[in-house]
Every structure is written in C-alpha cells, then in structure tokens.
Design a protein around this motif. Sequence first.
Motif, PDB file in Angstrom:
ATOM      1  N   THR A   1      -6.839  -0.238   3.605  1.00 47.30           N
ATOM      2  CA  THR A   1      -6.562  -1.262   2.599  1.00 47.30           C
ATOM      3  C   THR A   1      -7.815  -1.593   1.803  1.00 47.30           C
TER       4      THR A   1
ATOM      5  N   SER B   1       3.910   3.949   4.392  1.00 50.77           N
ATOM      6  CA  SER B   1       3.489   2.548   4.351  1.00 50.77           C
ATOM      7  C   SER B   1       2.306   2.336   3.415  1.00 50.77           C
TER       8      SER B   1
ATOM      9  N   ASP C   1       3.678   3.771  -0.556  1.00 51.89           N
ATOM     10  CA  ASP C   1       4.645   2.888  -1.222  1.00 51.89           C
ATOM     11  C   ASP C   1       4.046   1.567  -1.699  1.00 51.89           C
ATOM     12  N   THR C   2       2.828   1.285  -1.297  1.00 50.40           N
ATOM     13  CA  THR C   2       2.222   0.006  -1.655  1.00 50.40           C
ATOM     14  C   THR C   2       1.027   0.136  -2.586  1.00 50.40           C
TER      15      THR C   2
END
Length: 139
Positions: A98, A131, A134-135
């Motif tokens: 992230t 995960s 898609d973000t």
Amino acid sequence: MEYLDTLSPVGRLIPADGRERLEVKIWEALADGLLDAGVLALLENTWSGRTPEQRSQAWIQRQLDKVHAALAEMARMLDDKPFCAGKQFSLADVAIGTALGWLEFRFPHIHWRETYPQLAEFQDKLMERPSFADTVPKA
C-alpha cells in the motif's frame, strides 16, 4: 486491523505472538513512517492555507529524505524474500504494498523502482493479486 484480523476464522494477517508478530509490526511501522513523511511533504507543497512563498522547501526535503531512508530500509530488509515477514502473505505485505502504491501514485517523480529493483519486483507481484489490482487509484 488487529481487531478485524481476530474475526477471521481463516488465514490471519498478523501472527498471534512471538518473533513473527514483531516482524510484521516492524514492517507495518516502516510503511506507516514512509506514508507519514510522504503526506507531510505533499501537504506542505500543496496545502491551500499557505502561499507558495510560505512553503518550506527545506521541510519538504527533510520529509522526502525520510521517504528515501524508509525505501532503503525496506529494500535491505526484503532482500530477495518472497514475503516481507515469514513464509506467507501478511499485514507486512499489505502495508508495504500500500505504501509503495501510494508513493508511486502521489510522487511519480521519485524513481524508487530503478533504485530498488527488489521492491519493484515485490510490488509487481503484489499487483497480480486481485485485492491490489482492483484498488489501484484512478488519476
């Protein structure tokens, strides 16, 4: 995150205790530190509450130096391991993936991929996961 992790009856992202838990938490803190410094640099450079003359380039550079130090430490700690901590996907991988994704989106002029190819390879591997894929933020 820790509370949500306790609700899952399957694969935990944070080990229950011991050395593995500590390692995951160290990675999480490293990602948080990179993001904290990056956000501070971004805000100093863009916050509408300051005029361009009031913005401190020295402050921005100090924060970006912290970002670069975090990247160097991430690369050193990751080396050639398939996961940040332990032998399976964990919160450490989520946190670092992230942070790297945010850095790439908000600071495209920081060419960390060339400087730290092992981080780039790690990030590319994470981006194969739905995960993560898609973000991805849209510009």
